[in-house]
Each structure stands twice: as structure tokens, then as C-alpha cells.
Design a protein around this motif. Structure first.
Motif, short mmCIF file in Angstrom:
data_model
loop_
_atom_site.label_atom_id
_atom_site.label_comp_id
_atom_site.label_asym_id
_atom_site.label_seq_id
_atom_site.Cartn_x
_atom_site.Cartn_y
_atom_site.Cartn_z
N GLY A 248 3.11 -5.08 6.90
CA GLY A 248 2.56 -5.63 8.13
C GLY A 248 2.33 -4.57 9.18
O GLY A 248 1.30 -4.56 9.86
N VAL A 249 3.28 -3.65 9.31
CA VAL A 249 3.13 -2.54 10.27
C VAL A 249 1.96 -1.66 9.85
O VAL A 249 1.14 -1.26 10.69
CB VAL A 249 4.43 -1.73 10.38
CG1 VAL A 249 4.21 -0.43 11.15
CG2 VAL A 249 5.53 -2.55 11.03
N ASP A 250 1.86 -1.36 8.56
CA ASP A 250 0.78 -0.51 8.07
C ASP A 250 -0.59 -1.13 8.35
O ASP A 250 -1.53 -0.44 8.74
CB ASP A 250 0.96 -0.24 6.58
CG ASP A 250 -0.02 0.81 6.05
OD1 ASP A 250 -0.19 1.85 6.73
OD2 ASP A 250 -0.60 0.58 4.98
N ILE A 251 -0.70 -2.42 8.18
CA ILE A 251 -1.97 -3.11 8.45
C ILE A 251 -2.22 -3.14 9.96
O ILE A 251 -3.31 -2.80 10.42
CB ILE A 251 -1.95 -4.54 7.88
CG1 ILE A 251 -1.87 -4.50 6.35
CG2 ILE A 251 -3.18 -5.32 8.34
CD1 ILE A 251 -1.50 -5.83 5.71
N ALA A 252 -1.24 -3.53 10.72
CA ALA A 252 -1.41 -3.71 12.16
C ALA A 252 -1.80 -2.42 12.87
O ALA A 252 -2.64 -2.45 13.78
CB ALA A 252 -0.14 -4.28 12.78
#
Length: 189
Positions: free
Chosen positions: A91-95
Motif C-alpha cells: 500500500g505504501v509503495d502504491i501510494a
């Protein structure tokens, strides 16, 4: 906190003008907060099975592609609903690949309790860019919702882009009035 503040927060969750809920002004603040929490849960849980399948399927695609899909296809509401269901590091990588404007849109739709790990794991420069955008929009409700989730250093960095005169507006929107002193102390550093 006044009932008017809670009514504004409830109206935000429901996507309606606060005036529509004026009849709730005499309801105790604690009851309005409970109602807002229940409405938020109901909205986020309404299509949980389908959202979980989408989050599971997202494991099959690379993060850069998912970021593009989020902005071009899913939109902020669906992205916010899915955010709490994906692995934190993913999620962090996408965000962090999303534009600040889109992240601000997602933040306005997000239930921070459901995506606390992703929020806490966001790089401070990304959060600062989103805070700048939210301040530009004067979205004090959204800014206040993240005070309990962000690391202290990130809050301090974000306070630099929030106009001094806006801090009382942000403080007014905090769920926990004790957090007002926390923000004031951080700003004083």
C-alpha cells in the motif's frame, strides 16, 4: 467540541451538505461521534467481499500499474476503500507513486483507522505534499483525521505547510481535544 463540528464530519462521510443534518444539533456530541463511526463502518463494510477480492487481485499487478489504475480507473473513493485491505508495504509503495492531488482526494475518503499502517509508513515528503494540497483546499477535517495516525516527525514537517491561522480550524476538528495541546507543542518546537 460542538455538535456543529460533529455534524460537519458526519456530512463529510455521507457526502451531503451539513445543513441537511441541522436537526441533529441537540444530540450530544458523543452520540453524534458514535453515529459517525457507525456510518463510516457501514459504508466501508458494505461491499467488503468484493473489495477483498480486488485487494487480493492487486497482488498480481506491479505497483506502478496499480498506481496508474487507481488514478485513471478506480478513483479516490474505491482506492480509499481498498487501501485498508492491502498489505502495508504494498500500500505504501502504491501510494507514494500517486500524485499529491489524488492522494488528497483519497485522504478525504479514507477511514484512517483502516489504513493506519499505510498512513504511518508513508514517507514524510509525500505526506507534506498532500498536507500542502489539503491546506490549499482548506480541508481541515481531513488534516485533523490523520493526527492520531502519522508519526510525530511527519506531523512536524506537515505543520510547516499549514498556515498558522489554520491551526485553530484543524484543532477544532480533532476527535480528541487533548490532541490540540499535542499539535501546539509540536508547532512550538
Amino acid at each position: 467540541m460542538s455538535s456543529d463540528v460533529e455534524i460537519r464530519k458526519l456530512a463529510r462521510v455521507l457526502g451531503a451538505p451539513p445543513e441537511r443534518f441541522a436537526y441533529l444539533r441537540d444530540v450530544p456530541v458523543a452520540d453524534l461521534r458514535l453515529l459517525r463511526d457507525q456510518v463510516t463502518s457501514a459504508l466501508f463494510d458494505a461491499h467488503l467481499g468484493a473489495l477483498e477480492r480486488m485487494a487480493g487481485a492487486s497482488k498480481l499487478l506491479p505497483s506502478p500499474l496499480l498506481a496508474k489504475l487507481a488514478e485513471k480507473v478506480f478513483g479516490p473513493l474505491l482506492s480509499a476503500r481498498i487501501a485498508g485491505l492491502v498489505d502495508v508495504s504494498r500500500g505504501v509503495d502504491i501510494a507514494k507513486r500517486l500524485s499529491p492531488g489524488f492522494l488528497a482526494d483519497v485522504a478525504a475518503e479514507l477511514d484512517p483507522r483502516r489504513a493506519a499502517g499505510i498512513i504511518a509508513g508513508m514517507p514524510a515528503p509525500v505526506v507534506v505534499r498532500v498536507a500542502r494540497e489539503l491546506a490549499r483546499r482548506q480541508d481541515w477535517i481531513t488534516i485533523a483525521r490523520f493526527v492520531d495516525t502519522l508519526p510525530e516527525a511527519t506531523i512536524v514537517a506537515s505543520l510547516e505547510v499549514i498556515p498558522e491561522g489554520a491551526l485553530p480550524r484543524v484543532a477544532e476538528m480533532l476527535d480528541d481535544p487533548a490532541r490540540v495541546h499535542y499539535i501546539e507543542d509540536l508547532k512550538a518546537r
